[in-house]
Write a protein that holds these residues in place. Structure first.
Motif, PDB file in Angstrom:
ATOM      1  N   VAL A 120       0.749  -1.124  -0.041  1.00 21.02           N
ATOM      2  CA  VAL A 120      -0.117   0.150   0.218  1.00 21.02           C
ATOM      3  C   VAL A 120       0.820   1.254  -0.052  1.00 21.02           C
ATOM      4  O   VAL A 120       0.508   2.089  -0.653  1.00 21.02           O
ATOM      5  CB  VAL A 120      -0.935  -0.014   1.172  1.00 21.02           C
ATOM      6  CG1 VAL A 120      -1.682   1.159   1.139  1.00 21.02           C
ATOM      7  CG2 VAL A 120      -1.869  -1.187   1.163  1.00 21.02           C
ATOM      8  N   GLU A 121       1.774   1.144   0.793  1.00 23.83           N
ATOM      9  CA  GLU A 121       2.877   2.320   0.957  1.00 23.83           C
ATOM     10  C   GLU A 121       3.626   2.720  -0.518  1.00 23.83           C
ATOM     11  O   GLU A 121       3.656   3.635  -0.719  1.00 23.83           O
ATOM     12  CB  GLU A 121       3.918   2.328   2.147  1.00 23.83           C
ATOM     13  CG  GLU A 121       3.364   2.140   3.451  1.00 23.83           C
ATOM     14  CD  GLU A 121       2.743   0.860   3.860  1.00 23.83           C
ATOM     15  OE1 GLU A 121       3.012  -0.209   3.073  1.00 23.83           O
ATOM     16  OE2 GLU A 121       1.936   0.715   4.766  1.00 23.83           O
ATOM     17  N   MET A 122       3.755   1.714  -1.316  1.00 24.45           N
ATOM     18  CA  MET A 122       4.611   1.853  -2.323  1.00 24.45           C
ATOM     19  C   MET A 122       3.685   2.439  -3.294  1.00 24.45           C
ATOM     20  O   MET A 122       3.832   3.390  -4.099  1.00 24.45           O
ATOM     21  CB  MET A 122       5.191   0.339  -2.772  1.00 24.45           C
ATOM     22  CG  MET A 122       6.370  -0.096  -2.407  1.00 24.45           C
ATOM     23  SD  MET A 122       6.584  -1.949  -2.618  1.00 24.45           S
ATOM     24  CE  MET A 122       7.170  -1.580  -4.453  1.00 24.45           C
ATOM     25  N   ALA A 123       2.276   1.830  -3.624  1.00 24.70           N
ATOM     26  CA  ALA A 123       1.531   2.164  -4.451  1.00 24.70           C
ATOM     27  C   ALA A 123       1.106   3.627  -4.091  1.00 24.70           C
ATOM     28  O   ALA A 123       1.036   4.467  -5.180  1.00 24.70           O
ATOM     29  CB  ALA A 123       0.083   1.443  -4.662  1.00 24.70           C
ATOM     30  N   THR A 124       0.732   4.205  -2.839  1.00 20.93           N
ATOM     31  CA  THR A 124       0.188   5.399  -2.418  1.00 20.93           C
ATOM     32  C   THR A 124       1.479   6.119  -3.044  1.00 20.93           C
ATOM     33  O   THR A 124       1.018   7.446  -3.431  1.00 20.93           O
ATOM     34  CB  THR A 124      -0.193   5.497  -1.282  1.00 20.93           C
ATOM     35  OG1 THR A 124      -1.082   4.507  -0.837  1.00 20.93           O
ATOM     36  CG2 THR A 124      -0.543   6.869  -0.775  1.00 20.93           C
ATOM     37  N   SER A 125       2.887   6.093  -2.439  1.00 17.21           N
ATOM     38  CA  SER A 125       3.930   7.099  -2.752  1.00 17.21           C
ATOM     39  C   SER A 125       4.099   7.213  -4.303  1.00 17.21           C
ATOM     40  O   SER A 125       4.585   8.099  -4.881  1.00 17.21           O
ATOM     41  CB  SER A 125       5.253   6.608  -2.151  1.00 17.21           C
ATOM     42  OG  SER A 125       5.411   5.457  -2.612  1.00 17.21           O
ATOM     43  N   ASP A 143      -2.802   5.444 -11.197  1.00 14.76           N
ATOM     44  CA  ASP A 143      -2.243   4.212 -10.326  1.00 14.76           C
ATOM     45  C   ASP A 143      -1.100   3.570 -10.770  1.00 14.76           C
ATOM     46  O   ASP A 143      -0.787   3.149 -11.813  1.00 14.76           O
ATOM     47  CB  ASP A 143      -3.650   3.336 -10.497  1.00 14.76           C
ATOM     48  CG  ASP A 143      -3.388   2.215  -9.357  1.00 14.76           C
ATOM     49  OD1 ASP A 143      -2.451   2.247  -8.628  1.00 14.76           O
ATOM     50  OD2 ASP A 143      -4.162   1.252  -9.390  1.00 14.76           O
ATOM     51  N   SER A 144      -0.140   4.130  -9.833  1.00 11.61           N
ATOM     52  CA  SER A 144       1.147   3.402 -10.050  1.00 11.61           C
ATOM     53  C   SER A 144       1.189   1.874 -10.124  1.00 11.61           C
ATOM     54  O   SER A 144       2.352   1.483 -10.418  1.00 11.61           O
ATOM     55  CB  SER A 144       2.186   4.316  -9.159  1.00 11.61           C
ATOM     56  OG  SER A 144       1.847   3.753  -7.964  1.00 11.61           O
ATOM     57  N   SER A 145       0.309   1.156  -9.445  1.00 18.64           N
ATOM     58  CA  SER A 145       0.573  -0.218  -9.283  1.00 18.64           C
ATOM     59  C   SER A 145       0.472  -0.844 -10.810  1.00 18.64           C
ATOM     60  O   SER A 145       1.151  -1.670 -10.791  1.00 18.64           O
ATOM     61  CB  SER A 145      -0.619  -0.553  -8.432  1.00 18.64           C
ATOM     62  OG  SER A 145      -0.838  -0.246  -6.984  1.00 18.64           O
TER      63      SER A 145
END
Length: 86
Positions: free
Chosen positions: A54-59, A70-72
């Motif tokens: 979650v932290e990776m995707a949000t940042s 959405d970077s995911s």
């Protein structure tokens, strides 16, 4: 780019180098079977990273013309590309 290896080979080399005792042969001295075995571990490690936290995707999310990207999806495409390199 730091080396002329694909991502699987970079990870395999890092795994090999981090797990060997002093005096063990360097990665580039392994035969093709040994390199293949280490590359299987590397591929599993890269696959484990496919789902960002979650932290990776949000940042990594960013705005592009008012819409949030959405970077995911970008991250997953990059991981998929790394796994298809070799």
């Amino acid at each position: 780019m730091s080396e002329d290896f694909d991502m699987v080979e970079r990870v395999a080399k890092a795994i090999w180098n981090s797990q060997q005792p002093p005096g063990a042969p360097p990665y580039h001295h392994l035969n093709s079977v040994e390199k293949f075995q280490v590359s299987l571990i590397a591929r599993d490690c890269i696959k484990a990273m496919r789902e960002p936290t979650v932290e990776m995707a949000t940042s990594g999310n960013f705005a592009d013309g008012g819409a949030t990207v959405d970077s995911s999806e970008v991250w997953q495409a990059m991981i998929d590309a790394a796994l298809e390199e070799n």
